[in-house]
Every structure is written in structure tokens, then in C-alpha cells.
Design a protein around this motif. Structure first.
Motif, mmCIF file in Angstrom:
data_model
loop_
_atom_site.group_PDB
_atom_site.id
_atom_site.type_symbol
_atom_site.label_atom_id
_atom_site.label_comp_id
_atom_site.label_asym_id
_atom_site.label_seq_id
_atom_site.Cartn_x
_atom_site.Cartn_y
_atom_site.Cartn_z
ATOM 1 N N ASN A 1 0.747 -1.145 -0.026
ATOM 2 C CA ASN A 1 -0.056 -0.037 -0.128
ATOM 3 C C ASN A 1 0.989 1.322 0.048
ATOM 4 O OD1 ASN A 1 -2.597 -1.428 0.023
ATOM 5 N ND2 ASN A 1 -2.393 -1.518 2.229
ATOM 6 N N THR A 2 1.936 1.055 -0.447
ATOM 7 C CA THR A 2 2.954 2.392 -0.751
ATOM 8 C C THR A 2 3.694 2.395 -2.052
ATOM 9 O OG1 THR A 2 5.174 1.534 -0.028
ATOM 10 C CG2 THR A 2 3.521 2.337 1.981
ATOM 11 N N THR A 3 4.123 3.272 -2.394
ATOM 12 C CA THR A 3 4.674 3.350 -4.006
ATOM 13 C C THR A 3 6.179 2.749 -3.668
ATOM 14 O OG1 THR A 3 5.204 5.649 -3.673
ATOM 15 C CG2 THR A 3 3.324 4.766 -5.061
ATOM 16 N N ALA A 4 6.537 2.305 -2.546
ATOM 17 C CA ALA A 4 7.824 1.523 -2.449
ATOM 18 C C ALA A 4 7.765 0.009 -2.927
ATOM 19 C CB ALA A 4 8.435 1.451 -0.952
ATOM 20 N N ASP A 5 6.467 -0.374 -3.105
ATOM 21 C CA ASP A 5 5.854 -1.560 -3.433
ATOM 22 C C ASP A 5 5.987 -1.926 -4.894
ATOM 23 O OD1 ASP A 5 5.038 -4.314 -3.554
ATOM 24 O OD2 ASP A 5 3.164 -4.054 -2.965
ATOM 25 N N ILE A 6 6.951 -2.642 -5.563
ATOM 26 C CA ILE A 6 6.952 -2.716 -7.062
ATOM 27 C C ILE A 6 6.075 -3.902 -7.414
ATOM 28 C CG2 ILE A 6 8.724 -3.198 -8.867
ATOM 29 C CD1 ILE A 6 11.051 -2.411 -6.830
ATOM 30 N N ALA A 7 5.444 -3.617 -8.299
ATOM 31 C CA ALA A 7 4.571 -4.631 -8.990
ATOM 32 C C ALA A 7 5.132 -5.249 -10.375
ATOM 33 C CB ALA A 7 3.120 -3.995 -9.428
ATOM 34 N N ASP A 8 5.376 -4.500 -11.160
ATOM 35 C CA ASP A 8 6.215 -4.937 -12.337
ATOM 36 C C ASP A 8 7.078 -3.818 -13.030
ATOM 37 O OD1 ASP A 8 4.646 -7.374 -12.980
ATOM 38 O OD2 ASP A 8 2.774 -6.289 -13.084
ATOM 39 N N PHE A 9 7.952 -4.441 -13.968
ATOM 40 C CA PHE A 9 8.752 -3.644 -14.480
ATOM 41 C C PHE A 9 8.929 -3.955 -16.084
ATOM 42 C CE2 PHE A 9 13.564 -2.540 -15.295
ATOM 43 C CZ PHE A 9 13.204 -1.505 -15.975
ATOM 44 N N TYR A 10 8.766 -3.120 -17.062
ATOM 45 C CA TYR A 10 8.635 -3.539 -18.511
ATOM 46 C C TYR A 10 9.807 -2.737 -19.153
ATOM 47 C CZ TYR A 10 3.776 -5.208 -17.091
ATOM 48 O OH TYR A 10 2.785 -5.930 -16.709
ATOM 49 N N ALA A 11 10.468 -3.110 -20.203
ATOM 50 C CA ALA A 11 11.307 -2.567 -21.110
ATOM 51 C C ALA A 11 11.070 -3.082 -22.343
ATOM 52 C CB ALA A 11 12.972 -2.486 -20.489
ATOM 53 N N PHE A 12 10.864 -1.914 -23.243
ATOM 54 C CA PHE A 12 10.510 -2.463 -24.715
ATOM 55 C C PHE A 12 10.891 -1.390 -25.851
ATOM 56 C CE2 PHE A 12 6.717 -1.030 -22.359
ATOM 57 C CZ PHE A 12 6.304 -0.083 -23.426
ATOM 58 N N GLU A 13 10.805 -1.491 -26.970
ATOM 59 C CA GLU A 13 10.744 -0.629 -28.026
ATOM 60 C C GLU A 13 9.392 -0.367 -28.531
ATOM 61 O OE1 GLU A 13 12.537 -2.500 -31.492
ATOM 62 O OE2 GLU A 13 14.598 -2.178 -30.644
ATOM 63 N N PHE B 1 10.668 2.369 -20.668
ATOM 64 C CA PHE B 1 10.837 1.874 -19.149
ATOM 65 C C PHE B 1 9.601 2.264 -18.618
ATOM 66 C CE2 PHE B 1 15.517 2.746 -19.865
ATOM 67 C CZ PHE B 1 15.992 1.493 -19.971
ATOM 68 N N ALA B 2 8.850 1.198 -18.309
ATOM 69 C CA ALA B 2 7.511 1.537 -17.470
ATOM 70 C C ALA B 2 7.720 0.970 -15.936
ATOM 71 C CB ALA B 2 6.298 0.759 -18.250
ATOM 72 N N VAL B 3 7.678 1.515 -14.876
ATOM 73 C CA VAL B 3 7.745 0.974 -13.408
ATOM 74 C C VAL B 3 6.174 0.913 -12.868
ATOM 75 C CG1 VAL B 3 8.589 0.885 -11.501
ATOM 76 C CG2 VAL B 3 10.047 1.652 -13.502
ATOM 77 N N ASP B 4 5.504 -0.181 -12.706
ATOM 78 C CA ASP B 4 4.420 -0.135 -11.961
ATOM 79 C C ASP B 4 4.529 -0.373 -10.267
ATOM 80 O OD1 ASP B 4 3.035 0.293 -14.242
ATOM 81 O OD2 ASP B 4 2.330 -1.746 -14.652
ATOM 82 N N LEU B 5 3.844 0.560 -9.728
ATOM 83 C CA LEU B 5 4.190 0.457 -8.054
ATOM 84 C C LEU B 5 2.572 0.332 -7.434
ATOM 85 C CD1 LEU B 5 6.460 3.435 -8.282
ATOM 86 C CD2 LEU B 5 7.344 1.282 -7.845
ATOM 87 N N GLN B 6 2.590 -0.164 -6.243
ATOM 88 C CA GLN B 6 1.493 -0.119 -5.427
ATOM 89 C C GLN B 6 0.221 -0.548 -6.221
ATOM 90 O OE1 GLN B 6 0.461 3.647 -3.778
ATOM 91 N NE2 GLN B 6 -0.990 3.003 -2.752
ATOM 92 N N THR B 7 0.187 -1.798 -6.807
ATOM 93 C CA THR B 7 -1.113 -2.534 -7.389
ATOM 94 C C THR B 7 -2.243 -2.385 -6.508
ATOM 95 O OG1 THR B 7 -1.767 -4.237 -8.697
ATOM 96 C CG2 THR B 7 -0.566 -4.817 -6.636
ATOM 97 N N ASN B 8 -3.335 -2.797 -7.083
ATOM 98 C CA ASN B 8 -4.746 -2.826 -6.528
ATOM 99 C C ASN B 8 -5.211 -1.484 -6.004
ATOM 100 O OD1 ASN B 8 -6.683 -4.558 -5.872
ATOM 101 N ND2 ASN B 8 -6.402 -4.979 -4.050
ATOM 102 N N VAL B 9 -4.675 -0.300 -6.329
ATOM 103 C CA VAL B 9 -5.395 0.873 -6.217
ATOM 104 C C VAL B 9 -6.635 1.005 -7.217
ATOM 105 C CG1 VAL B 9 -5.193 3.323 -6.359
ATOM 106 C CG2 VAL B 9 -3.203 1.937 -5.821
ATOM 107 N N LEU B 10 -7.624 0.378 -6.740
ATOM 108 C CA LEU B 10 -9.084 0.090 -7.458
ATOM 109 C C LEU B 10 -9.475 1.365 -7.808
ATOM 110 C CD1 LEU B 10 -10.607 -2.649 -5.311
ATOM 111 C CD2 LEU B 10 -9.352 -2.655 -7.293
ATOM 112 N N PRO B 11 -10.291 1.642 -8.843
ATOM 113 C CA PRO B 11 -10.803 2.879 -9.357
ATOM 114 C C PRO B 11 -11.869 3.414 -8.682
ATOM 115 C CG PRO B 11 -11.387 0.907 -10.798
ATOM 116 C CD PRO B 11 -10.215 0.326 -9.927
ATOM 117 N N ASP B 12 -12.436 2.488 -7.610
ATOM 118 C CA ASP B 12 -13.688 3.103 -7.170
ATOM 119 C C ASP B 12 -13.049 4.045 -5.655
ATOM 120 O OD1 ASP B 12 -13.010 0.669 -5.920
ATOM 121 O OD2 ASP B 12 -15.077 0.215 -5.366
#
Length: 236
Positions: A33-45, A55-66
Motif C-alpha cells: 500500500n505504498t509506492t515502495a511496493d514494486i508490482a511490475d517492470f517493463y522495458a521495450f521498443e 521503461f515502465a515501472v508499476d508500483l502499489q498495485t490494487n489501487v482500485l478505481p472506485d
């Protein structure tokens, strides 16, 4: 005078080239529940044959839209590490840290320290962007670097409940994942993306390869790639 702050590393997620080899969703109790929690990391053309890398870094997963959108913790430094010599020690770093509604980026630069302890390279500014909310904000610098920070829908597909059944030995013997050419309509209905509709707090950088240097590794498809991983670090 160079200004810097000391940070202590909390987590790391590795990626070799453009193929995701690990994911870490809501299973790190110390940083959940903090942005220190790494979910995924992607690197691509961004496109085939492009001279840029994303480079795409996804942090703090499960921040639900509601729920209210998550926020970036100003005590957390995010660092993309690039190994150019094959020793799995970072030779270049790109850093991002939030301040007062903006995400500030630094690098790519040779780090003054390697490993989980490091300093913010404030003397190597890359650019900044307003942190997005409902509307995405993209900033492109004079060097051709595009920057984004804010909530995005979680791109990770995973059927958490089916996973638990497989681990527990209770999954149907005939189960096939959705998308399998041999999967029936009934089978399709049993595969559910647990993260569908969930958000992450994301930082995205599209950067010319000329700023990163020549690639020094190949992936499983024998394509030239950068050897890279991401860490989050919390201020001591």
C-alpha cells in the motif's frame, strides 16, 4: 555544491531485456500500500526498429478505481538500473522522485554508489512532469525524452483464484487458460483476470538509445537488449 540524500533500498524487481521474468503483486508486507511496493517492470521498443527504449515501472498495485487514486510517497526514490558490463552491477541509473505534485527525473548517469544505498543525482536533471490524475499528462524534453507519472490500469494478467486452486491441487484437470486455441467457451469463462479494473501508480520513460549507449546483452529471442532492473529506496 552537489545536494544529495541517502536512501535505503527496500525492494527490487529484475528484468533482462524486454521479457518480464518476475512479478511482485501485493506480497511484500513491509511496503504494501505504498509506492515502495514494486508490482511490475517493463522495458521495450515502442515500435519495431525504434531507436528509443521505454521503461515502465508499476508500483502499489490494487489501487482500485472506485477508491481515491493513490499517491507517490515523497520519501521514496525509484531507480532504474542498467548494467553495461555483464557483472549485474549498475553502470547507469535513471532516478525519479516526487515533489509537490510533480515527478522529477535524473540521469542516465554513472551512480556515485552502487547497490541498495545511493544518492539522488540532482546535478543530472533529465526532466519533470506533473503527476497525472484522471487525465494523462505527458511531457517531452528538448532531448526527446518523454515522461509520465500517475495512475494506470494494471497491465498484469493473473487469475489469482485459479492459481490457488492449482497450488492446492483442486483445479479441474481439463482447465485451459483463456486464449488457448483448444479452449472451449466454458473453459474461457473459468479464467478471470483478478487485476482487471485495478490500477497501479506508474512512471514511464521513453528515452533515445543514444543516451543509454550500445546494448550489451541479448534476450531469449536473440535480440539486443539492455540488462536492467528497478529498485525503490526509502529515505533514512
Amino acid at each position: 555544491m552537489k545536494k544529495s540524500k541517502l536512501f535505503m533500498g527496500l525492494g527490487a524487481l529484475a528484468l533482462v531485456g524486454g521479457l518480464l521474468v518476475a512479478a511482485d503483486h501485493i506480497d511484500a508486507p513491509g511496503v504494501t500500500n505504498t509506492t515502495a511496493d514494486i508490482a511490475d517492470f517493463y522495458a521495450f521498443e515502442p515500435t519495431e526498429g525504434s531507436d528509443n527504449t521505454v521503461f515502465a515501472v508499476d508500483l502499489q498495485t490494487n489501487v482500485l478505481p472506485d477508491l481515491a487514486y493513490g499517491t507517490f510517497d515523497e520519501n521514496v526514490l525509484m531507480e532504474i538500473n542498467i548494467d553495461r558490463t555483464g557483472d549485474l552491477v549498475e553502470d547507469l541509473v535513471i532516478q525519479a522522485i516526487p515533489r509537490n505534485g510533480k515527478m522529477y527525473f535524473f540521469g542516465p548517469v554513472v551512480p556515485s554508489e552502487t547497490g541498495l544505498n545511493g544518492t539522488v543525482m540532482v546535478d543530472s536533471p533529465l526532466g519533470s512532469v506533473d503527476i497525472s490524475a484522471e487525465t494523462a499528462i505527458l511531457e517531452t524534453t528538448a532531448d526527446g525524452v518523454s515522461l509520465f507519472a500517475g495512475p494506470r490500469q494494471d497491465a498484469f494478467f493473473f487469475d489469482f483464484f485459479q492459481f490457488n486452486e492449482v497450488i492446492g491441487g483442486t483445479a479441474p484437470l481439463g482447465f485451459k487458460p483463456a486464449g488457448d486455441p483448444n479452449t472451449s467457451d466454458d473453459d474461457d469463462e473459468t479464467a478471470v483476470d483478478t487485476f482487471d479494473g485495478a490500477n497501479t501508480m506508474s512512471i514511464v520513460i521513453e528515452i533515445p538509445n543514444s543516451m543509454l549507449g550500445e546494448t550489451t546483452a541479448v534476450n531469449v529471442l536473440q535480440l539486443p537488449v539492455y540488462k536492467t532492473w528497478v529498485t525503490t529506496n526509502v529515505k533514512q
